[in-house]
Every structure is written in C-alpha cells, then in structure tokens.
Design an enzyme around this catalytic site. Structure first.
Site, PDB file in Angstrom:
ATOM      1  N   ARG A 123       0.815  -1.236   0.000  1.00  0.00           N
ATOM      2  CA  ARG A 123       0.000   0.000   0.000  1.00  0.00           C
ATOM      3  C   ARG A 123       0.838   1.271   0.000  1.00  0.00           C
ATOM      4  NH1 ARG A 123      -3.054  -2.987   3.849  1.00  0.00           N
ATOM      5  NH2 ARG A 123      -4.825  -3.994   2.819  1.00  0.00           N
ATOM      6  N   LYS A 145       3.255  11.708 -10.590  1.00  0.00           N
ATOM      7  CA  LYS A 145       2.317  10.964 -11.447  1.00  0.00           C
ATOM      8  C   LYS A 145       2.996   9.655 -11.817  1.00  0.00           C
ATOM      9  CE  LYS A 145      -0.435  14.557 -13.680  1.00  0.00           C
ATOM     10  NZ  LYS A 145      -0.779  15.207 -14.976  1.00  0.00           N
ATOM     11  N   GLU A 187       9.604  19.673 -24.024  1.00  0.00           N
ATOM     12  CA  GLU A 187       9.040  19.921 -22.683  1.00  0.00           C
ATOM     13  C   GLU A 187       9.731  21.133 -22.035  1.00  0.00           C
ATOM     14  OE1 GLU A 187       6.380  18.358 -21.764  1.00  0.00           O
ATOM     15  OE2 GLU A 187       6.393  16.479 -22.892  1.00  0.00           O
ATOM     16  N   LYS A 229       8.305  23.380 -12.364  1.00  0.00           N
ATOM     17  CA  LYS A 229       7.383  22.265 -12.122  1.00  0.00           C
ATOM     18  C   LYS A 229       7.121  22.104 -10.631  1.00  0.00           C
ATOM     19  CE  LYS A 229       5.674  17.812 -13.238  1.00  0.00           C
ATOM     20  NZ  LYS A 229       5.636  16.643 -14.082  1.00  0.00           N
ATOM     21  N   GLU A 239      -3.801  18.035  -9.778  1.00  0.00           N
ATOM     22  CA  GLU A 239      -4.336  18.598 -11.026  1.00  0.00           C
ATOM     23  C   GLU A 239      -5.816  18.964 -10.961  1.00  0.00           C
ATOM     24  OE1 GLU A 239      -2.484  17.029 -14.594  1.00  0.00           O
ATOM     25  OE2 GLU A 239      -4.292  17.475 -15.707  1.00  0.00           O
ATOM     26  N   ARG A 243      -2.179  22.771 -12.575  1.00  0.00           N
ATOM     27  CA  ARG A 243      -1.250  21.740 -13.065  1.00  0.00           C
ATOM     28  C   ARG A 243      -1.580  21.372 -14.515  1.00  0.00           C
ATOM     29  NH1 ARG A 243       1.416  16.517  -9.936  1.00  0.00           N
ATOM     30  NH2 ARG A 243       2.522  15.754 -11.768  1.00  0.00           N
ATOM     31  N   ASN A 247       0.058  20.637 -19.553  1.00  0.00           N
ATOM     32  CA  ASN A 247      -0.359  19.860 -20.721  1.00  0.00           C
ATOM     33  C   ASN A 247      -0.445  20.703 -21.986  1.00  0.00           C
ATOM     34  OD1 ASN A 247      -0.679  17.401 -19.262  1.00  0.00           O
ATOM     35  ND2 ASN A 247      -2.493  18.335 -18.330  1.00  0.00           N
ATOM     36  N   HIS A 250      -0.249  19.164 -25.377  1.00  0.00           N
ATOM     37  CA  HIS A 250      -0.382  17.713 -25.219  1.00  0.00           C
ATOM     38  C   HIS A 250      -1.692  17.170 -25.776  1.00  0.00           C
ATOM     39  CE1 HIS A 250       3.157  18.290 -22.810  1.00  0.00           C
ATOM     40  NE2 HIS A 250       3.221  17.023 -22.455  1.00  0.00           N
ATOM     41  N   HIS A 254      -1.328  14.438 -28.315  1.00  0.00           N
ATOM     42  CA  HIS A 254      -1.837  13.070 -28.127  1.00  0.00           C
ATOM     43  C   HIS A 254      -2.671  12.645 -29.333  1.00  0.00           C
ATOM     44  CE1 HIS A 254      -1.456  13.317 -23.460  1.00  0.00           C
ATOM     45  NE2 HIS A 254      -0.390  12.802 -24.011  1.00  0.00           N
ATOM     46  N   HIS A 267       6.824  11.146 -28.418  1.00  0.00           N
ATOM     47  CA  HIS A 267       5.872  11.965 -27.672  1.00  0.00           C
ATOM     48  C   HIS A 267       6.250  13.460 -27.722  1.00  0.00           C
ATOM     49  CE1 HIS A 267       3.188  13.249 -24.497  1.00  0.00           C
ATOM     50  NE2 HIS A 267       4.222  13.696 -23.798  1.00  0.00           N
TER      51      HIS A 267
HETATM   52  P1  NAD Z   1      11.684   6.392 -22.324  1.00  0.00           P
HETATM   53  O1  NAD Z   1      11.665   6.137 -20.886  1.00  0.00           O
HETATM   54  O2  NAD Z   1      11.068   5.382 -23.223  1.00  0.00           O
HETATM   55  O3  NAD Z   1      13.187   6.669 -22.774  1.00  0.00           O
HETATM   56  C1  NAD Z   1      13.456   6.908 -24.145  1.00  0.00           C
HETATM   57  C2  NAD Z   1      14.565   5.973 -24.653  1.00  0.00           C
HETATM   58  O4  NAD Z   1      15.816   6.416 -24.146  1.00  0.00           O
HETATM   59  C3  NAD Z   1      14.395   4.538 -24.188  1.00  0.00           C
HETATM   60  O5  NAD Z   1      14.803   3.684 -25.228  1.00  0.00           O
HETATM   61  C4  NAD Z   1      15.374   4.451 -23.030  1.00  0.00           C
HETATM   62  O6  NAD Z   1      15.807   3.145 -22.756  1.00  0.00           O
HETATM   63  C5  NAD Z   1      16.485   5.322 -23.509  1.00  0.00           C
HETATM   64  N1  NAD Z   1      17.333   5.932 -22.498  1.00  0.00           N
HETATM   65  C6  NAD Z   1      16.982   6.424 -21.294  1.00  0.00           C
HETATM   66  N2  NAD Z   1      18.011   7.047 -20.725  1.00  0.00           N
HETATM   67  C7  NAD Z   1      19.062   6.935 -21.575  1.00  0.00           C
HETATM   68  C8  NAD Z   1      20.402   7.385 -21.540  1.00  0.00           C
HETATM   69  N3  NAD Z   1      20.855   8.163 -20.555  1.00  0.00           N
HETATM   70  N4  NAD Z   1      21.222   7.066 -22.573  1.00  0.00           N
HETATM   71  C9  NAD Z   1      20.751   6.328 -23.610  1.00  0.00           C
HETATM   72  N5  NAD Z   1      19.479   5.908 -23.726  1.00  0.00           N
HETATM   73  C10 NAD Z   1      18.643   6.205 -22.693  1.00  0.00           C
HETATM   74  O7  NAD Z   1      10.963   7.781 -22.690  1.00  0.00           O
HETATM   75  P2  NAD Z   1      10.898   9.187 -21.953  1.00  0.00           P
HETATM   76  O8  NAD Z   1      10.720  10.171 -23.032  1.00  0.00           O
HETATM   77  O9  NAD Z   1      11.977   9.365 -20.975  1.00  0.00           O
HETATM   78  O10 NAD Z   1       9.537   9.071 -21.118  1.00  0.00           O
HETATM   79  C11 NAD Z   1       8.301   8.871 -21.755  1.00  0.00           C
HETATM   80  C12 NAD Z   1       7.335   8.327 -20.748  1.00  0.00           C
HETATM   81  O11 NAD Z   1       7.177   9.277 -19.693  1.00  0.00           O
HETATM   82  C13 NAD Z   1       5.944   8.069 -21.280  1.00  0.00           C
HETATM   83  O12 NAD Z   1       5.513   6.798 -20.852  1.00  0.00           O
HETATM   84  C14 NAD Z   1       5.091   9.161 -20.674  1.00  0.00           C
HETATM   85  O13 NAD Z   1       3.762   8.755 -20.466  1.00  0.00           O
HETATM   86  C15 NAD Z   1       5.795   9.409 -19.381  1.00  0.00           C
HETATM   87  N6  NAD Z   1       5.606  10.746 -18.822  1.00  0.00           N
HETATM   88  C16 NAD Z   1       5.241  10.823 -17.525  1.00  0.00           C
HETATM   89  C17 NAD Z   1       5.088  12.057 -16.940  1.00  0.00           C
HETATM   90  C18 NAD Z   1       4.769  12.129 -15.481  1.00  0.00           C
HETATM   91  O14 NAD Z   1       4.472  13.240 -14.990  1.00  0.00           O
HETATM   92  N7  NAD Z   1       4.833  11.051 -14.755  1.00  0.00           N
HETATM   93  C19 NAD Z   1       5.294  13.227 -17.671  1.00  0.00           C
HETATM   94  C20 NAD Z   1       5.653  13.105 -18.996  1.00  0.00           C
HETATM   95  C21 NAD Z   1       5.822  11.852 -19.573  1.00  0.00           C
HETATM   96  N1  GLY Z   2       3.495  16.045 -17.138  1.00  0.00           N
HETATM   97  C1  GLY Z   2       2.381  16.700 -16.592  1.00  0.00           C
HETATM   98  C2  GLY Z   2       2.301  16.673 -15.097  1.00  0.00           C
HETATM   99  O1  GLY Z   2       3.164  16.208 -14.422  1.00  0.00           O
HETATM  100  O2  GLY Z   2       1.324  17.129 -14.588  1.00  0.00           O
END
Ligand code: NAD
Ligand code: GLY
Length: 359
Positions: A123, A145, A187, A229, A239, A243, A247, A250, A254, A267
């Site tokens: 939990r 998130k 971003e 942020k 949110e 917050r 987006n 986005h 999306h 993305h």
């Molecule tokens: P990702 O985690 O898929 O990383 C992109 C690629 O880079 C992957 O192939 C990964 O293995 C590689 N990689 C990572 N670090 C590396 C490094 N230092 N050197 C070489 N390769 C490396 O993608 P991302 O863009 O980091 O994240 C996208 C995800 O984040 C989505 O699932 C999205 O929904 C989520 N997201 C979440 C929030 C949130 O607030 N929680 C906000 C925005 C996006």
């Molecule tokens: N990436 C949007 C948020 O964290 O709210």
C-alpha cells in the site's frame, strides 16, 4: 554555474516534501543517493538499455544498501500492469519489507512504472527517481504521477505517489539519442511558453548551446524546469487547476500520436506539433506564434504533420483525459509565458486549426 555546482530544488508538499538534486557526476555521489534510502533494502528498477550504461555506477554508490535489481524490457509497449506485477514479484521474492525503497533508473517509462509499483507495494513504500532522459529530468520524475498504459489508452491506470527524492545526473544525457534529446527539449520549451517569458527568451538565446549539450546550459535549463514544475506541483498536486497548464500542446499532440498509431512521432515531437497548433489557436500576435515555431525548429523538432485528417484528430482529442463533461479543454496562451485552461473557444476555429496540421 561552475562544473561541479549542484542545484537543489524543493517540492514543497508539507510532510511529503522532497528535494531534487541536479548536477554532474551525481550518480557516483554515494552519500547523496544512499541517504535517500529508507531502511537497508532497495529494489532498483532499470531497463535493458540503461542498465548496461549506468547500473554499476548506481550500485557502487548505494554501497551498504542491500539491492535487488529488476531489469525491464525497453519500450513504451512494456509499460503495462503485467510488467509492474513482475517488479512486485521481484520485491516479494526478495522478502522486501515496508521500509524498502524502490529506485527508478531510466527514462519516463521506467520512472512511471517504478513509482506505480512503489505506490502499490504494501500500500505504498518510498521511491527515488534517478531520471536519465531529458524528458524525465525536466518533467516525469517530478510531481508523483505514476502509472501504466492500457490497450484503451496511455496512462489510464495509475496513482499519485510522490518520490522521496530525485537525483538528476545531467552527465547521463551524453548517451541519449539526439532525437530523444530533442523530444525532451519540447518539454523544456513548454515551461517557458506557459509560465516564464524570461526563460523562453533565455532559451531563444541559448538553444544552440542546449542542442550541443553544453553542461552549463543543460544544468541551468534542467534546474529552471524543475523549479517551475515544483512550483506548479506544490500549488496543485492532483491537477484540480493550474497543473493542467503543463499539458500545453499535449491534447493536440496526443491526437497526432493516436492517429499515427504511436509509431511516427516521439511523444515530445508530437507535443511540439501540438504546441504549434495550440499557439495558432490562441489569440496571440503572429510574431509570438512565429517565435515559438522558430524555437521549436531550432531545437530540432517538427512543427507540422502532413497528411493527417482533421476529423480523425478531433475525434482523437475527444478521448483525451482532459475532456470534462464532454467538452475538450484546451491550454491556450494569453501571450508567450502566460497560459490558461479553457473550454470557451470557437469550435470552428478548432476545426480550422486542425485542418492546418500539415503546416
Ligand atoms: P523512455 O523512458 O522510453 O526513454 C526513451 C529511450 O531512451 C528509451 O529507449 C530508453 O531506454 C532510452 N534511455 C533512457 N536514458 C538513456 C540514456 N541516458 N542514454 C541512452 N538511452 C537512454 O521515454 P521518456 O521520453 O523518458 O519518457 C516517456 C514516458 O514518460 C511516457 O511513458 C510518458 O507517459 C511518461 N511521462 C510521464 C510524466 C509524469 O508526470 N509522470 C510526464 C511526462 C511523460
Ligand atoms: N506532465 C504533466 C504533469 O506532471 O502534470
């Protein structure tokens, strides 16, 4: 900022406040990382791409901590409940107790999944983010998130679960693919566009240094984004209001991702196209629109997606999580550096904007 400078940004959430540490070589700063671990045991989660690059350094830094490692396959397609269940299996198999700390080493996919696993395990246990993509360093590792995708849509299953700390070693960006790095810049630009004109102007002046991954420029930009942020999250953790400004671009983005089957654009690239559309939809000067488009292009990002159907885009926008009472809510600009959320827009203008997605 000198080469060894470390910036600390606090996310102020009363009893759940935490620090974001930003600097070079932090991955080898054992005291800093180990001090975030509650108890004596950690579950370190990474993926098959990041683990060979940075896992050994992290494990050395964690020194005295008893670590179990879980390595995920690499890719958004593995961001599923089943793979989170695998992380939980690893934790249970290692007899992890309530004082275990989960540590996410990787990009946003690893961070979101590890955070969700930590939210579910017994939990809710502590977790630390060690983000290694630019997107994760400026956005996903901060704010709590967490979650996974479902065949019906992205991030539909999840929880708000704040980390106990975020350790950002900007040196890890040196191995990031250029396209992924530019996607992260989308971003970064977003923060300037929605809430900080001075930062937007700094980005205009320093985009070449940022693209070249100049350490000082990168450290400044990451710290500035985390500061912005942190402020937004502290004001509106779940949110209910502002917050949603994060987006910007986005909802359009999306839709671009959805109609292209999530295979054409990263993305961040889709968000860049979305920010151009959102700016076009906004009642701002043509000059300001042009500045945003020019900055996105200078960051190596696309601003148009030729050949897409406006009706399909509108339909896809209707499936966005931001739809409220059947009405799509948009994040628009009053001016550069000043965004707002609205559902009071002209539908014909939205259709017109979508029809111009091809540029
Ligand atoms: P990702 O985690 O898929 O990383 C992109 C690629 O880079 C992957 O192939 C990964 O293995 C590689 N990689 C990572 N670090 C590396 C490094 N230092 N050197 C070489 N390769 C490396 O993608 P991302 O863009 O980091 O994240 C996208 C995800 O984040 C989505 O699932 C999205 O929904 C989520 N997201 C979440 C929030 C949130 O607030 N929680 C906000 C925005 C996006
Ligand atoms: N990436 C949007 C948020 O964290 O709210």
């Amino acid at each position: 900022m000198s080469e060894n400078a470390i910036t600390t940004v606090t996310v102020a959430l009363a009893g759940r406040s935490y620090d974001i540490h930003i600097g070079q070589r932090l991955l080898t700063d054992g005291d800093r990382i180990a001090s975030l671990v509650r108890g004596q045991q950690a579950i370190v989660v990474s993926n098959h791409t990041v683990a060979p690059l940075y896992l050994d350094a992290l494990l050395v830094a964690l020194g005295r901590i008893d670590c179990q490692v879980h390595v995920l396959p690499d890719g958004e397609q593995y961001k599923t409940l089943a793979h989170v269940a695998d992380i939980l299996d690893t934790a249970l198999a290692s007899n992890a107790a309530r004082d275990v700390t989960f540590i996410a080493l990787g990009g946003g996919v690893v961070g979101d999944m590890t955070g969700f696993a930590a939210a579910c395990f017994m939990r809710g246990v502590a977790f630390v983010q060690v983000p290694t993509t630019l997107l994760a360093q400026v956005d996903s590792s901060v704010g709590g998130k967490t979650g996974v995708n479902h065949p019906r849509g992205k991030n539909l299953i999840g929880a708000f679960h704040q980390p106990v700390g975020v350790v950002i070693d900007t040196d890890t960006l040196s191995t990031l693919d250029p396209r992924e790095y530019s996607a992260g810049l989308a971003e970064v630009i977003k923060y300037g566009a929605i809430m900080d004109l001075a930062f937007f102007e700094w980005l205009e002046a320093n985009i070449e240094a940022l693209r070249a991954r100049d350490p000082e420029a990168v450290a400044y930009a990451v710290a500035q984004c985390c500061t912005l942020k942190a402020r937004v999250v502290a004001d509106d953790e779940t949110e209910q209001g502002n917050r949603a400004l994060l987006n910007f671009g986005h909802t359009f983005g999306h839709a671009v991702e959805a109609v292209t089957g999530y295979t054409t654009w990263l993305h961040g690239e889709a968000v860049a196209i979305g920010m151009r559309l959102a700016a076009q939809m906004s009642a701002i000067d043509a000059d300001e629109q042009q500045r945003l488009v020019a900055l996105l292009a200078a960051a190596g990002l696309p601003v148009a997606a030729p050949g897409l159907d406006a009706d399909a885009l509108l339909k896809a926008m209707g499936h966005d999580k931001k739809v409220l009472a059947g009405r799509i809510r948009l994040i628009l600009l009053r001016s550069l550096g000043d965004a707002f959320v609205t559902d009071a827009y002209d539908d014909a203008r939205l259709t017109q904007t979508l029809a111009a997605v091809g540029g």
